[in-house]
Each structure stands twice: as structure tokens, then as C-alpha cells.
Design a protein around this motif. Structure first.
Motif, PDB file in Angstrom:
ATOM      1  N   ALA A 182       0.835  -1.192  -0.076  1.00 45.51           N
ATOM      2  CA  ALA A 182      -0.002  -0.183  -0.038  1.00 45.51           C
ATOM      3  C   ALA A 182       0.858   1.199  -0.053  1.00 45.51           C
ATOM      4  CB  ALA A 182      -0.777   0.075   1.152  1.00 45.51           C
ATOM      5  N   SER A 183       2.061   1.122   0.766  1.00 49.07           N
ATOM      6  CA  SER A 183       3.107   2.576   1.055  1.00 49.07           C
ATOM      7  C   SER A 183       3.582   2.655  -0.513  1.00 49.07           C
ATOM      8  CB  SER A 183       3.813   2.370   1.868  1.00 49.07           C
ATOM      9  OG  SER A 183       3.302   2.190   3.018  1.00 49.07           O
ATOM     10  N   ALA A 184       4.002   1.425  -1.389  1.00 52.65           N
ATOM     11  CA  ALA A 184       4.705   1.604  -2.496  1.00 52.65           C
ATOM     12  C   ALA A 184       3.890   2.186  -3.446  1.00 52.65           C
ATOM     13  CB  ALA A 184       4.856   0.044  -2.953  1.00 52.65           C
ATOM     14  N   TRP A 185       2.499   1.735  -3.592  1.00 52.42           N
ATOM     15  CA  TRP A 185       1.696   2.438  -4.513  1.00 52.42           C
ATOM     16  C   TRP A 185       1.157   3.803  -4.351  1.00 52.42           C
ATOM     17  CZ3 TRP A 185      -2.656  -2.170  -4.754  1.00 52.42           C
ATOM     18  CH2 TRP A 185      -2.234  -3.231  -5.480  1.00 52.42           C
ATOM     19  N   THR A 186       1.264   4.080  -2.910  1.00 58.25           N
ATOM     20  CA  THR A 186       0.812   5.463  -2.643  1.00 58.25           C
ATOM     21  C   THR A 186       2.063   6.407  -2.979  1.00 58.25           C
ATOM     22  OG1 THR A 186      -0.330   4.523  -0.904  1.00 58.25           O
ATOM     23  CG2 THR A 186      -0.017   6.991  -0.782  1.00 58.25           C
ATOM     24  N   GLY A 187       3.502   5.905  -2.679  1.00 52.70           N
ATOM     25  CA  GLY A 187       4.456   6.750  -3.040  1.00 52.70           C
ATOM     26  C   GLY A 187       4.596   6.877  -4.450  1.00 52.70           C
ATOM     27  N   ASP A 231      -5.779 -14.199  -2.410  1.00 50.84           N
ATOM     28  CA  ASP A 231      -7.188 -14.635  -1.730  1.00 50.84           C
ATOM     29  C   ASP A 231      -7.990 -13.453  -1.702  1.00 50.84           C
ATOM     30  OD1 ASP A 231      -8.586 -16.384   0.463  1.00 50.84           O
ATOM     31  OD2 ASP A 231      -8.598 -14.320   1.065  1.00 50.84           O
ATOM     32  N   PRO A 232      -9.467 -13.560  -2.063  1.00 49.56           N
ATOM     33  CA  PRO A 232     -10.341 -12.469  -2.255  1.00 49.56           C
ATOM     34  C   PRO A 232     -10.234 -11.521  -1.128  1.00 49.56           C
ATOM     35  CG  PRO A 232     -11.425 -14.406  -2.825  1.00 49.56           C
ATOM     36  CD  PRO A 232     -10.126 -14.723  -2.383  1.00 49.56           C
ATOM     37  N   THR A 233     -10.244 -12.090   0.234  1.00 50.77           N
ATOM     38  CA  THR A 233      -9.908 -11.248   1.461  1.00 50.77           C
ATOM     39  C   THR A 233      -8.850 -10.385   1.491  1.00 50.77           C
ATOM     40  OG1 THR A 233     -11.216 -13.134   2.514  1.00 50.77           O
ATOM     41  CG2 THR A 233     -10.500 -11.150   4.056  1.00 50.77           C
ATOM     42  N   MET A 234      -7.628 -11.149   1.058  1.00 51.82           N
ATOM     43  CA  MET A 234      -6.598 -10.493   1.083  1.00 51.82           C
ATOM     44  C   MET A 234      -6.598  -9.189   0.067  1.00 51.82           C
ATOM     45  SD  MET A 234      -3.744 -13.283   0.808  1.00 51.82           S
ATOM     46  CE  MET A 234      -3.115 -14.185   2.234  1.00 51.82           C
ATOM     47  N   TRP A 235      -7.082  -9.485  -0.942  1.00 48.79           N
ATOM     48  CA  TRP A 235      -7.462  -8.573  -1.983  1.00 48.79           C
ATOM     49  C   TRP A 235      -7.994  -7.339  -1.341  1.00 48.79           C
ATOM     50  CZ3 TRP A 235      -5.343  -6.781  -6.055  1.00 48.79           C
ATOM     51  CH2 TRP A 235      -4.841  -7.659  -7.214  1.00 48.79           C
ATOM     52  N   TRP A 276      -4.701   0.520   0.937  1.00 45.90           N
ATOM     53  CA  TRP A 276      -4.278   1.706  -0.086  1.00 45.90           C
ATOM     54  C   TRP A 276      -4.943   2.828   0.112  1.00 45.90           C
ATOM     55  CZ3 TRP A 276      -5.244   1.433  -5.920  1.00 45.90           C
ATOM     56  CH2 TRP A 276      -4.266   2.604  -6.496  1.00 45.90           C
ATOM     57  N   PHE A 277      -6.356   2.684   0.117  1.00 48.63           N
ATOM     58  CA  PHE A 277      -7.078   3.621   0.239  1.00 48.63           C
ATOM     59  C   PHE A 277      -6.863   4.476   1.607  1.00 48.63           C
ATOM     60  CE2 PHE A 277     -11.199   5.449   2.231  1.00 48.63           C
ATOM     61  CZ  PHE A 277     -11.570   6.328   1.234  1.00 48.63           C
ATOM     62  N   ALA A 278      -6.743   4.099   2.764  1.00 55.65           N
ATOM     63  CA  ALA A 278      -6.292   4.552   4.045  1.00 55.65           C
ATOM     64  C   ALA A 278      -4.822   5.396   3.811  1.00 55.65           C
ATOM     65  CB  ALA A 278      -6.103   3.546   5.110  1.00 55.65           C
ATOM     66  N   MET A 279      -4.051   4.954   3.029  1.00 54.44           N
ATOM     67  CA  MET A 279      -2.909   5.292   3.001  1.00 54.44           C
ATOM     68  C   MET A 279      -3.064   6.595   1.916  1.00 54.44           C
ATOM     69  SD  MET A 279      -0.179   4.213   4.307  1.00 54.44           S
ATOM     70  CE  MET A 279       0.331   2.740   4.857  1.00 54.44           C
ATOM     71  N   LEU A 280      -3.823   6.444   1.037  1.00 56.18           N
ATOM     72  CA  LEU A 280      -3.973   7.403   0.060  1.00 56.18           C
ATOM     73  C   LEU A 280      -4.502   8.622   0.776  1.00 56.18           C
ATOM     74  CD1 LEU A 280      -5.127   5.856  -3.208  1.00 56.18           C
ATOM     75  CD2 LEU A 280      -3.269   7.115  -3.013  1.00 56.18           C
ATOM     76  N   ALA A 281      -5.560   8.151   1.713  1.00 56.74           N
ATOM     77  CA  ALA A 281      -6.181   9.345   2.596  1.00 56.74           C
ATOM     78  C   ALA A 281      -4.980  10.176   3.238  1.00 56.74           C
ATOM     79  CB  ALA A 281      -7.034   8.814   3.290  1.00 56.74           C
ATOM     80  N   LEU A 282      -4.055   9.438   3.929  1.00 55.42           N
ATOM     81  CA  LEU A 282      -2.964  10.011   4.840  1.00 55.42           C
ATOM     82  C   LEU A 282      -2.181  10.665   3.904  1.00 55.42           C
ATOM     83  CD1 LEU A 282      -1.458  10.029   7.295  1.00 55.42           C
ATOM     84  CD2 LEU A 282      -0.120   8.082   6.587  1.00 55.42           C
ATOM     85  N   MET A 283      -1.941  10.313   2.626  1.00 59.59           N
ATOM     86  CA  MET A 283      -1.120  10.969   1.751  1.00 59.59           C
ATOM     87  C   MET A 283      -1.660  12.568   1.405  1.00 59.59           C
ATOM     88  SD  MET A 283      -0.390  10.126  -2.393  1.00 59.59           S
ATOM     89  CE  MET A 283      -1.780  11.057  -3.002  1.00 59.59           C
ATOM     90  N   ALA A 284      -3.052  12.459   0.869  1.00 62.65           N
ATOM     91  CA  ALA A 284      -3.734  13.794   0.765  1.00 62.65           C
ATOM     92  C   ALA A 284      -3.769  14.475   1.982  1.00 62.65           C
ATOM     93  CB  ALA A 284      -5.457  13.338   0.500  1.00 62.65           C
ATOM     94  N   LEU A 285      -3.793  13.975   3.225  1.00 59.27           N
ATOM     95  CA  LEU A 285      -3.709  14.910   4.436  1.00 59.27           C
ATOM     96  C   LEU A 285      -2.422  15.581   4.628  1.00 59.27           C
ATOM     97  CD1 LEU A 285      -5.372  15.545   7.098  1.00 59.27           C
ATOM     98  CD2 LEU A 285      -3.877  13.620   8.116  1.00 59.27           C
TER      99      LEU A 285
END
Lengths: 227, 224
Positions: free
Chosen positions: A46-51, A182-186, A193-202
């Protein structure tokens, strides 16, 4: 009122991050071969994608600055570069923590590890360049141009290293057949990722406001000196 | 004046300036020589080891030398206050970059060709059978180094700590060139030499991409 709103938004972002951590620890199933250590995956990927998103925003801001010359794009680019650098640092630190028990080594000079490291170096140099040019317009223009060069270099770095040496696990996301989650892992991954994007925006918003204030201060000081 | 003719005129100026003093060429040659000698202490330069590590150290020496050699490229114009005159003299600012990068490629290539026999003798690597292919790699690699280096030296010339800044900006950017040219050279210096066309294609890609970016954005680098 304004202050209250900011605190509220920050609280929501931290709640999201807490929920993502809960998901990674308790909702996602334990990976069969790697065990609990695999749970760092949700932070790492998630951090890699956000970065990467932050660096992409930086690149867009760089291009727009060169063509439009509005200081806003410069402020956006430095906020994006700094925040992106923080997320990439998280990637570079969490990677070895995972790699040591799983691969038995902290680091390997593989395509994705190396190109992430070079990406980190390039943007560190981007920020360094900004400290070494005094005049604001020139600083903005030069860093924007270097940012364009740096961003376009990344796929070349990745390609060159990927062709000649590689050890990183095959991409599980959009990888070949036989790879997959696994679908749950997805779901947990996308939520993280969404949470990280929110942190990035903040973070980017806070940094942008700070840079805008600094830019205006610089302008006022300039005018005062002229008088 | 067309792009070609103004580039030719400016290239003549670059070459004349250098061949009058020969400062860049002599210092770069001595620098590469020194790096080649110093590297021999970091591993045991036997026949097989040299083939494995030689190409990498050769390219590192070239890269370090280039990051120093490209320093005066725009700094000289800046110190002599000739940049504005240069800008006014041509209609297309890309000609300035083109002339400078061709000159830099020629200088680099010249020092590399001069250093190749020294490297071959000191590290016991036969280079004669693959000389043509080696020169091709040297050319494509040096062109890539010069394109990126010329652009960045226009930036670093106007910053503080410029002597440190140029290598700092340039070297991470040149990672793909280092990887690809080293791989191709390793193949050429192998016991049974082979040409890695993929690496050569990669170098061409790098050169084309960065030349295009320079063509698109170069004029902004010269703004006063």
C-alpha cells in the motif's frame, strides 16, 4: 471553525489507518508458507503504490509548472515529492523486515528493490536541488525540469535492472498465471491503499499550505526589500 | 540559420575552445587513469576476475570522469557572461544543446579510446578482436551520458555547491546507462565474446528518450 474541520479530517484519516491495521492483523487470512510476517505486505505494497501516486502527482505538477509558471504547481510538486519520499522510505524499511525471515537476507539487488532505491535517491536529489538554488522562480523551474527527467528515468532504471538481474517475488498483482491473492487479502490490500491515499492527501495538503505561506512570505519580503 | 548550420558553427566553437587549452581532455585522461589504477587494489586483477569486474570498473571510471568533465560545459559560459550572447546568436536554443552534447560526446569518446589500450594492458583483457563492437558501445553510452549531463550541467551551473551537485543529479539518472553498457561490455570481453543486442537496443532507447526530452524542454533550461 477551520481548525476544527482540519482536526476532524485528520481524525477520520487516523481511524481509517487504524481500521486498515485491524484488517491486516485480524481480517486477512494467514499466508500458508510465510505465516504472520506476510501481514507486513499490506503496509509495504500500500505504501509503495501510494508513494508512486505521489511521485506521479509531482511529475504532473512539474510539467504544469514549466508550461504555466504558476507558483501553485511548484508548491504542489514539493509537497508531493516530500510525501512520496516518506512513503518510499516506509517501503524501503518494511521490505527488508519482511525479506530477512522469508529470503534469509535483508537486501538483494533485484529490479524492484534497486529501482525503488534509485527512485528514492532521485527524489532526495530533487529536494536537495531545491535547497541549493536561491532565486524562487529559478528554483521552481530547475527542480521542475529535473523532476521531469527523474520521473522519465524510473521506467528505464526498472527495465534495465529487470532484464539483467531479478529476485523479487513475481508480481502477485497483475502477475502471470499461478499468482494471485485470496479475495479477502485483496479487500484488505485495497482498503489499506485507500487509507494510505487518505493519509497522503492529508499530509500533502498540510505541506502545500505551509509552502504557500512560505512562498507568500518570500514575496512580501522581496517587496519590502525593494522599498 | 537552420538548426544544422547553427549547430555546426557552435560545435566548431566548442571544439576550438577545448583544443586551445586542452584542459578538459588532459585532466579527464589523468583522472580515468588514476581510477583504473586505484581499482586494481580493490580486487585481485587476475585473468578471469578482470573479465568479470573490468567492464564495470571501466564504466564507473567513465561515468565519474564524465560527471567532472561536464561541469564547465555551461559554467564557462556563465563565468564569461557569454550565455546571453549565445542565446541571441541562434534562433533555436536546441542548437546550443546539440552542439555542446556532440562536443561532450566527442571529448568523452576520445578519452575512452585513449584509455582502452591502457586498461587492456593493465588488466590483461584482449580488446582487439572486438574493437569495433566496443567502440559502438562506447559511442552509445557516451552519447547517453552527454545528453543527460549537458542538460543537468545547465541546471547545476546556476546553483550553489555546483561541483557536488552535478554528480549528485547525474549519477542516479545514469543508472540505466551504467547497467546496459556494463552488460554489453561483459559480453564482449567474455572468453567467447558475444554481442548483447538487447543491451545495445536499450542504450539507443535511453539516448532517444532523453534527447526527445531535451528537445522538448531544453529551451527552458536557458531562461535568464
Amino acid at each position: 471553525m477551520h481548525m476544527k474541520k482540519q482536526v476532524l479530517v485528520a481524525a477520520i484519516v487516523f481511524l481509517l489507518l487504524g481500521a486498515a491495521a485491524y484488517g491486516a492483523f485480524f481480517v486477512a487470512p494467514t499466508e500458508r508458507t510465510m505465516g504472520p510476517i506476510q501481514r507486513i505486505f499490506y503496509l509495504h505494497v500500500a505504501s509503495a503504490w501510494t508513494g508512486l501516486c505521489a511521485f506521479f502527482i509531482c511529475f504532473i505538477a512539474n510539467v504544469l509548472y514549466v508550461f504555466r509558471r504558476q507558483p501553485q504547481w511548484d508548491w504542489l510538486s514539493i509537497s508531493a515529492a516530500e510525501v512520496g519520499l516518506v512513503f518510499t522510505t516506509v517501503v524501503l524499511v518494511s521490505g527488508p523486515i519482511w525479506a530477512h525471515p522469508v529470503w534469509g537476507i535483508w537486501w538483494t539487488w533485484d529490479a524492484r528493490l534497486t529501482s525503488t532505491f534509485i527512485l528514492w535517491l532521485l527524489y532526495a536529489c530533487f529536494l536537495l536541488l531545491r535547497t541549493l538554488v536561491e532565486e524562487p522562480d529559478r528554483r521552481a523551474l530547475f527542480s521542475a525540469l529535473f523532476g521531469i527527467f527523474a520521473f522519465l528515468d524510473v521506467p528505464l532504471v526498472f527495465g534495465s535492472i529487470r532484464w539483467w538481474r531479478t529476485q523479487h517475488p513475481q508480481p502477485v498483482v497483475m502477475g502471470g498465471s499461478g499468482s494471485g491473492l485470496d479475495p479477502t487479502m485483496w479487500k484488505v490490500l485495497f482498503f489499506s491503499w485507500f487509507a494510505m491515499l487518505a493519509l497522503m492527501a492529508l499530509l500533502m495538503r498540510a505541506r502545500y499550505l505551509m509552502e504557500a505561506a512560505r512562498g507568500e512570505l518570500e514575496m512580501v519580503r522581496h517587496e519590502a526589500e525593494a522599498v | 540559420m537552420s538548426l544544422l548550420s547553427s549547430t555546426t558553427v557552435l560545435l566548431g566553437k566548442e571544439l576550438r575552445t577545448e583544443f586551445r587549452s586542452r584542459e578538459l581532455l588532459t585532466t579527464t585522461v589523468v583522472f580515468i587513469l588514476m581510477v583504473i589504477v586505484l581499482f586494481s587494489f580493490t580486487f585481485d586483477p587476475t585473468y578471469s576476475e578482470s573479465r568479470r569486474f573490468g567492464p564495470g570498473l571501466l564504466w564507473l571510471a567513465f561515468l565519474f570522469a564524465a560527471s567532472l568533465m561536464l561541469q564547465p560545459c555551461f559554467l564557462r559560459e556563465q563565468n564569461n557572461d557569454t550565455l546571453s550572447a549565445l542565446r541571441l546568436s541562434v534562433s533555436d536554443p536546441f542548437a546550443i544543446f546539440l552542439a555542446k552534447l556532440v562536443a561532450n560526446t566527442l571529448f568523452l569518446l576520445f578519452t575512452e579510446v585513449l584509455m582502452l589500450p591502457v586498461f587492456a594492458i593493465l588488466y590483461n583483457v584482449p580488446v582487439l578482436p572486438v574493437l569495433g563492437q566496443l567502440l559502438l558501445v562506447f559511442f552509445l553510452g557516451s552519447l547517453g551520458v552527454s545528453i543527460a549531463g549537458t542538460a543537468l550541467s545547465a541546471i547545476s551551473a546556476q546553483a550553489r555547491m555546483r561541483e557536488l551537485l552535478l554528480p549528485l543529479l547525474l549519477l542516479p539518472l545514469l543508472t540505466p546507462v551504467l547497467v546496459a553498457s556494463t552488460q554489453v561490455t561483459v559480453g564482449l570481453l567474455d572468453v567467447s565474446p558475444f554481442m548483447e543486442w538487447k543491451g545495445l537496443g536499450f542504450l539507443v532507447t535511453f539516448d532517444v528518450v532523453f534527447l526527445t526530452v531535451l528537445w522538448l524542454f531544453g529551451e527552458y533550461l536557458l531562461e535568464e
